[in-house]
Design a protein around this motif. Structure first.
Motif, PDB file in Angstrom:
ATOM      1  N   VAL A  83      -7.496  -0.593   2.881  1.00 43.38           N
ATOM      2  CA  VAL A  83      -8.812  -1.150   3.195  1.00 43.38           C
ATOM      3  C   VAL A  83      -9.239  -2.138   2.094  1.00 43.38           C
TER       4      VAL A  83
ATOM      5  N   THR B 148      -2.968  -8.440   5.161  1.00 37.06           N
ATOM      6  CA  THR B 148      -2.274  -7.164   5.278  1.00 37.06           C
ATOM      7  C   THR B 148      -1.071  -7.134   4.336  1.00 37.06           C
TER       8      THR B 148
ATOM      9  N   GLY C 216       3.710 -10.474   5.965  1.00 36.56           N
ATOM     10  CA  GLY C 216       4.370  -9.969   7.169  1.00 36.56           C
ATOM     11  C   GLY C 216       5.819  -9.592   6.913  1.00 36.56           C
ATOM     12  N   SER C 217       6.195  -8.420   7.408  1.00 34.62           N
ATOM     13  CA  SER C 217       7.557  -7.929   7.163  1.00 34.62           C
ATOM     14  C   SER C 217       8.613  -8.846   7.787  1.00 34.62           C
TER      15      SER C 217
ATOM     16  N   PRO D 238       3.045  -5.905   4.077  1.00 35.13           N
ATOM     17  CA  PRO D 238       3.465  -6.514   2.840  1.00 35.13           C
ATOM     18  C   PRO D 238       3.075  -7.991   2.756  1.00 35.13           C
TER      19      PRO D 238
ATOM     20  N   ILE E   7       0.895  -1.164   0.000  1.00 37.17           N
ATOM     21  CA  ILE E   7       0.000   0.000   0.000  1.00 37.17           C
ATOM     22  C   ILE E   7       0.927   1.206   0.000  1.00 37.17           C
TER      23      ILE E   7
ATOM     24  N   SER F  10      -7.380  -3.347   0.033  1.00 34.51           N
ATOM     25  CA  SER F  10      -6.298  -4.339  -0.006  1.00 34.51           C
ATOM     26  C   SER F  10      -6.712  -5.638   0.685  1.00 34.51           C
ATOM     27  N   ARG F  11      -7.505  -5.518   1.739  1.00 37.49           N
ATOM     28  CA  ARG F  11      -7.859  -6.720   2.528  1.00 37.49           C
ATOM     29  C   ARG F  11      -8.541  -7.782   1.682  1.00 37.49           C
TER      30      ARG F  11
ATOM     31  N   MET G 106     -10.216   1.660  11.722  1.00 39.09           N
ATOM     32  CA  MET G 106      -9.722   0.279  11.884  1.00 39.09           C
ATOM     33  C   MET G 106      -8.401   0.235  12.641  1.00 39.09           C
TER      34      MET G 106
ATOM     35  N   HIS H 112       8.574  -4.026  15.388  1.00 36.19           N
ATOM     36  CA  HIS H 112       7.308  -4.523  14.850  1.00 36.19           C
ATOM     37  C   HIS H 112       6.170  -4.341  15.844  1.00 36.19           C
TER      38      HIS H 112
ATOM     39  N   GLN I 150       5.782   0.180  15.359  1.00 35.50           N
ATOM     40  CA  GLN I 150       5.067   0.235  14.069  1.00 35.50           C
ATOM     41  C   GLN I 150       3.655   0.817  14.175  1.00 35.50           C
TER      42      GLN I 150
ATOM     43  N   HIS J 145       4.754   1.466   5.905  1.00 35.89           N
ATOM     44  CA  HIS J 145       6.145   1.359   6.375  1.00 35.89           C
ATOM     45  C   HIS J 145       6.649  -0.086   6.385  1.00 35.89           C
ATOM     46  N   PRO J 146       5.855  -1.079   6.887  1.00 34.92           N
ATOM     47  CA  PRO J 146       6.390  -2.439   6.784  1.00 34.92           C
ATOM     48  C   PRO J 146       6.572  -2.890   5.336  1.00 34.92           C
TER      49      PRO J 146
ATOM     50  N   ARG K  61       1.807   4.324  12.579  1.00 27.24           N
ATOM     51  CA  ARG K  61       0.671   4.163  11.644  1.00 27.24           C
ATOM     52  C   ARG K  61      -0.522   5.008  12.107  1.00 27.24           C
TER      53      ARG K  61
HETATM   54  N1  GSH Z   1       2.544  -5.888  11.181  1.00 29.82           N
HETATM   55  C1  GSH Z   1       2.501  -6.154   9.773  1.00 29.82           C
HETATM   56  C2  GSH Z   1       1.797  -5.017   9.012  1.00 29.82           C
HETATM   57  C3  GSH Z   1       0.331  -5.187   9.051  1.00 29.82           C
HETATM   58  C4  GSH Z   1      -0.449  -3.967   8.629  1.00 29.82           C
HETATM   59  O1  GSH Z   1      -1.238  -3.463   9.427  1.00 29.82           O
HETATM   60  N2  GSH Z   1      -0.262  -3.495   7.398  1.00 29.82           N
HETATM   61  C5  GSH Z   1      -1.070  -2.368   6.951  1.00 29.82           C
HETATM   62  C6  GSH Z   1      -0.267  -1.385   6.130  1.00 29.82           C
HETATM   63  S1  GSH Z   1       1.004  -0.624   7.088  1.00 29.82           S
HETATM   64  C7  GSH Z   1      -2.215  -2.873   6.114  1.00 29.82           C
HETATM   65  O2  GSH Z   1      -2.148  -3.869   5.434  1.00 29.82           O
HETATM   66  N3  GSH Z   1      -3.312  -2.128   6.172  1.00 29.82           N
HETATM   67  C8  GSH Z   1      -4.467  -2.366   5.373  1.00 29.82           C
HETATM   68  C9  GSH Z   1      -5.627  -2.709   6.192  1.00 29.82           C
HETATM   69  O3  GSH Z   1      -5.450  -3.115   7.346  1.00 29.82           O
HETATM   70  O4  GSH Z   1      -6.717  -2.579   5.667  1.00 29.82           O
HETATM   71  C10 GSH Z   1       3.902  -6.335   9.184  1.00 29.82           C
HETATM   72  O5  GSH Z   1       4.883  -5.875   9.743  1.00 29.82           O
HETATM   73  O6  GSH Z   1       3.969  -6.942   8.123  1.00 29.82           O
END
Ligand code: GSH
Length: 256
Positions: free
Chosen positions: A40, A55, A68-69, A57, A12, A42-43, A156, A104, A108, A16-17, A112
């Motif tokens: 959003v 989520t 997951g990063s 990456p 997205i 993206s889910r 969210m 993490h 993180q 950041h991750p 966000r």
């Molecule tokens: N903790 C996860 C990141 C999970 C996360 O919340 N990613 C966000 C972007 S920073 C995401 O996918 N957001 C979209 C959503 O939740 O709708 C990692 O380090 O990979």
């Protein structure tokens, strides 16, 4: 000769991750295709693609699907060991893994939330975070119609005012923790290790926010982040209530 891995990374803009995963792929010189998703929305896309979670990456590499990063950093080290993201020495590795886990699990989410709260107040900067992204619709249109998406993402992620004010109050101690790890040699590796990337990605996103940047950029944490992740698109002009920023301003004058 072995075939190069074929990789597709789902991100997205501004995540950041996702940036940590992008930098890890770059450092390993693994060619990859980047797919930009709208937050959003993206889910559903990632669920439909049958990733382990919804989520970013999320990475498809050599037929495997990972989300997951941290999972991605480990898999990339397995597939392409050099340059190593984790030290070979067991004690050093444990220290880097602990800093990565902290990045993490502790750093993180507040970063966000601060960003979503900032964008909720003024979503004009969204365009700058989407620089270079291919969202499938013109960026201007995506930004114009993003009001409900920003509201949903802020909700969210629990980016409510009182939570974000507490996040800002907690930031000085977190920046000090990063400076301490740099002084101890856990962070600040060249090339960056997995903890550098995890933490730098959060700090680089924080530094796109004008309200935060002055408190970060001059200190060791900020300098480490700029070295580990030289480019991070996005720029949000000041918009947070000045009283919320007082704890950060106090740190800034103490370290100046
Ligand atoms: N903790 C996860 C990141 C999970 C996360 O919340 N990613 C966000 C972007 S920073 C995401 O996918 N957001 C979209 C959503 O939740 O709708 C990692 O380090 O990979």
């Amino acid at each position: 000769m072995a075939e190069p891995p074929t990789a597709t990374l789902y991100v997205i803009p501004g995540s950041h991750p996702a940036m940590a995963a992008r930098r890890a792929l770059e450092l390993k010189e693994i060619p990859y295709k980047r797919v930009d998703l709208m937050p959003v929305i993206s889910r559903g896309a990632l669920r439909a693609l049958r990733f382990p979670s919804n989520t970013v990456p999320s990475l498809k590499i050599d037929g495997r699907k990972l989300t997951g990063s941290r999972e991605i950093a480990r898999e990339l080290d397995r597939i392409r060991p050099e340059p190593a993201l984790y030290p070979a020495d067991p004690d050093q590795r444990a220290a880097v893994e602990e800093a990565e886990r902290w990045g993490h699990e502790v750093l993180q989410a507040p970063v966000r939330r601060i960003l979503w709260n900032t964008l909720k107040r003024d979503r004009t900067p969204l365009r700058s975070y989407a620089e270079g992204a291919k969202l499938g619709v013109p960026i201007g249109l995506a930004v114009k119609t993003a009001g409900p998406i920003v509201a949903a993402a802020a909700r969210m992620n629990s980016a409510d005012d009182e939570v974000v004010r507490a996040d800002l109050a907690g930031l000085p101690a977190q920046l000090q923790q990063v400076d301490d790890w740099i002084a101890d040699g856990v962070l600040g590796a060249d090339p960056p290790n997995a903890a550098d990337l995890q933490i730098a990605a959060s700090l680089r996103l924080a530094m796109t926010v004008d309200d935060l940047r002055p408190a970060i950029e001059e200190r060791p944490a900020g300098q480490m982040a700029l070295r580990a992740i030289p480019d991070f698109p996005g720029h949000a002009p000041p918009v947070l209530p000045p009283a919320w920023l007082e704890p950060l301003r106090a740190t800034q004058s103490a370290t100046a």
